[in-house]
Write a protein that holds these residues in place. Structure first.
Motif, PDB file in Angstrom:
ATOM      1  N   VAL A   4       0.840  -1.205   0.000  1.00  0.00           N
ATOM      2  CA  VAL A   4       0.000   0.000   0.000  1.00  0.00           C
ATOM      3  C   VAL A   4       0.869   1.247   0.000  1.00  0.00           C
ATOM      4  O   VAL A   4       0.572   2.228  -0.691  1.00  0.00           O
ATOM      5  CB  VAL A   4      -0.961  -0.023   1.209  1.00  0.00           C
ATOM      6  N   ALA A   5       1.977   1.231   0.760  1.00  0.00           N
ATOM      7  CA  ALA A   5       2.869   2.383   0.786  1.00  0.00           C
ATOM      8  C   ALA A   5       3.494   2.619  -0.588  1.00  0.00           C
ATOM      9  O   ALA A   5       3.584   3.769  -1.054  1.00  0.00           O
ATOM     10  CB  ALA A   5       3.953   2.176   1.837  1.00  0.00           C
ATOM     11  N   VAL A   6       3.925   1.554  -1.258  1.00  0.00           N
ATOM     12  CA  VAL A   6       4.504   1.690  -2.599  1.00  0.00           C
ATOM     13  C   VAL A   6       3.455   2.211  -3.573  1.00  0.00           C
ATOM     14  O   VAL A   6       3.723   3.094  -4.399  1.00  0.00           O
ATOM     15  CB  VAL A   6       5.093   0.333  -3.064  1.00  0.00           C
ATOM     16  N   LEU A   7       2.241   1.680  -3.479  1.00  0.00           N
ATOM     17  CA  LEU A   7       1.166   2.127  -4.352  1.00  0.00           C
ATOM     18  C   LEU A   7       0.827   3.596  -4.099  1.00  0.00           C
ATOM     19  O   LEU A   7       0.652   4.376  -5.043  1.00  0.00           O
ATOM     20  CB  LEU A   7      -0.071   1.242  -4.146  1.00  0.00           C
ATOM     21  N   ALA A   8       0.753   3.996  -2.837  1.00  0.00           N
ATOM     22  CA  ALA A   8       0.465   5.394  -2.516  1.00  0.00           C
ATOM     23  C   ALA A   8       1.579   6.298  -3.026  1.00  0.00           C
ATOM     24  O   ALA A   8       1.320   7.400  -3.538  1.00  0.00           O
ATOM     25  CB  ALA A   8       0.292   5.556  -1.009  1.00  0.00           C
ATOM     26  N   ARG A  46       2.047  14.438  -8.972  1.00  0.00           N
ATOM     27  CA  ARG A  46       3.015  15.536  -9.032  1.00  0.00           C
ATOM     28  C   ARG A  46       3.534  15.741 -10.458  1.00  0.00           C
ATOM     29  O   ARG A  46       3.720  16.868 -10.900  1.00  0.00           O
ATOM     30  CB  ARG A  46       4.191  15.277  -8.102  1.00  0.00           C
ATOM     31  N   SER A  47       3.761  14.640 -11.160  1.00  0.00           N
ATOM     32  CA  SER A  47       4.289  14.768 -12.521  1.00  0.00           C
ATOM     33  C   SER A  47       3.214  15.292 -13.483  1.00  0.00           C
ATOM     34  O   SER A  47       3.540  15.924 -14.488  1.00  0.00           O
ATOM     35  CB  SER A  47       4.834  13.427 -13.007  1.00  0.00           C
ATOM     36  N   SER A  48       1.953  15.058 -13.204  1.00  0.00           N
ATOM     37  CA  SER A  48       0.889  15.541 -14.087  1.00  0.00           C
ATOM     38  C   SER A  48       0.646  17.035 -13.907  1.00  0.00           C
ATOM     39  O   SER A  48       0.117  17.684 -14.796  1.00  0.00           O
ATOM     40  CB  SER A  48      -0.401  14.759 -13.862  1.00  0.00           C
ATOM     41  N   ARG A  49       1.044  17.585 -12.772  1.00  0.00           N
ATOM     42  CA  ARG A  49       0.864  19.030 -12.540  1.00  0.00           C
ATOM     43  C   ARG A  49       1.940  19.742 -13.242  1.00  0.00           C
ATOM     44  O   ARG A  49       2.163  20.568 -13.830  1.00  0.00           O
ATOM     45  CB  ARG A  49       0.932  19.340 -11.050  1.00  0.00           C
ATOM     46  N   ALA A  93       3.512   5.737  -5.619  1.00  0.00           N
ATOM     47  CA  ALA A  93       3.392   5.817  -7.079  1.00  0.00           C
ATOM     48  C   ALA A  93       2.272   6.767  -7.486  1.00  0.00           C
ATOM     49  O   ALA A  93       2.424   7.550  -8.437  1.00  0.00           O
ATOM     50  CB  ALA A  93       3.138   4.423  -7.648  1.00  0.00           C
ATOM     51  N   VAL A  94       1.159   6.728  -6.757  1.00  0.00           N
ATOM     52  CA  VAL A  94       0.039   7.627  -7.064  1.00  0.00           C
ATOM     53  C   VAL A  94       0.451   9.073  -6.821  1.00  0.00           C
ATOM     54  O   VAL A  94       0.154   9.965  -7.628  1.00  0.00           O
ATOM     55  CB  VAL A  94      -1.202   7.244  -6.228  1.00  0.00           C
ATOM     56  N   LEU A  95       1.153   9.345  -5.726  1.00  0.00           N
ATOM     57  CA  LEU A  95       1.594  10.711  -5.436  1.00  0.00           C
ATOM     58  C   LEU A  95       2.584  11.209  -6.487  1.00  0.00           C
ATOM     59  O   LEU A  95       2.506  12.369  -6.922  1.00  0.00           O
ATOM     60  CB  LEU A  95       2.222  10.774  -4.042  1.00  0.00           C
TER      61      LEU A  95
END
Length: 188
Positions: free
Chosen positions: A173-177, A185-188, A179-181
Motif C-alpha cells: 500500500v505504501a509503494v502504491l500510494a 506531481r508529474s501531471s501538474r 506511485a500515485v503521489l
C-alpha cells in the motif's frame, strides 16, 4: 504392549482390577452414576418436538453439497459479503467438505476478507499498527532469536516469510500510494 506373535494374555478380572486400581469400576452400579436415569429409554425430556422447527431464513445460507437441508438452527451473525463471500459460496456450492478444494477456497476467502479489512483500516483515522498488533513486541523480552532458531521447531523452514506476510500488505500500500503521489506531481 507391542504386537507380537505370542497369544495375548487374558484381561484381568474386575475384582483384580478393583483391588489394584483405586476407584476402578466406580460407575458399574447404576445407582452410582449421575446420568443413569437419563440413559433409560422412554424418559420424558420435556422437549415438544422430535426435530426442532426450522429457523426462518431470510436469505441464502451456506450448506455443503452433501447435506440435503440446512440444520434446524443456524447462525446469522456474519452473513457472507463481497468478494470473500463469493469465494466462500463457491466452496459450499461446488465442492464437498471431503475435498481439499472446499477448504482451500474457504482459506482463500478468509485471506481476501483479511486483506479487505487491512485496506479498510488504512482509510480510517486510526489505521492498524502492524508493530503493536502483530505480537512482535511481545517477543522482545523472551529470547526472540534463540526461540526462533531452536531445534525441533516445525515452522523453521518458513519463518523467513513471516515478516513478508505481516508487513507485505502495508509495504504494498505504501509503494502504491507513493506511485500515485508521484504520478499526481508529474501531471501538474
Amino acid at each position: 504392549m507391542p504386537y507380537t506373535s505370542d497369544r495375548p494374555s487374558r484381561a484381568p478380572s474386575a475384582d483384580a482390577l478393583r483391588s489394584r486400581i483405586p476407584g476402578w469400576g466406580a460407575d458399574l452400579d447404576p445407582a452410582d452414576r449421575p446420568a443413569f436415569p437419563r440413559e433409560q429409554p422412554g424418559i420424558v425430556t420435556g422437549a415438544h418436538w422430535d426435530l426442532p422447527e426450522q429457523q426462518p431464513s431470510d436469505g441464502r445460507r451456506e450448506r455443503s453439497v452433501e447435506h440435503q437441508r440446512l440444520t434446524p438452527v443456524f447462525g446469522t451473525a456474519q452473513p457472507l459479503h463481497g468478494v470473500s463471500g463469493r469465494i466462500r459460496r463457491l466452496a459450499y456450492d461446488t465442492y464437498s467438505e471431503a475435498q481439499a478444494a472446499h477448504w482451500l477456497l474457504l482459506i482463500i476467502g478468509d485471506r481476501v476478507d483479511a486483506a479487505g479489512a487491512h485496506l479498510r483500516s488504512l482509510l480510517t483515522r486510526r489505521p492498524d499498527n502492524p508493530i503493536t498488533q502483530s505480537g512482535v513486541l511481545g517477543e522482545a523480552g523472551r529470547r526472540p532469536i534463540a526461540s526462533r532458531l531452536q531445534r525441533g521447531r516445525v515452522d523453521l523452514k518458513h519463518s523467513w516469510m513471516d515478516p513478508l506476510i505481516v508487513l507485505g500488505p502495508y509495504i504494498a500500500v505504501a509503494v502504491l500510494a507513493g506511485a500515485v503521489l508521484r504520478r499526481r506531481r508529474s501531471s501538474r
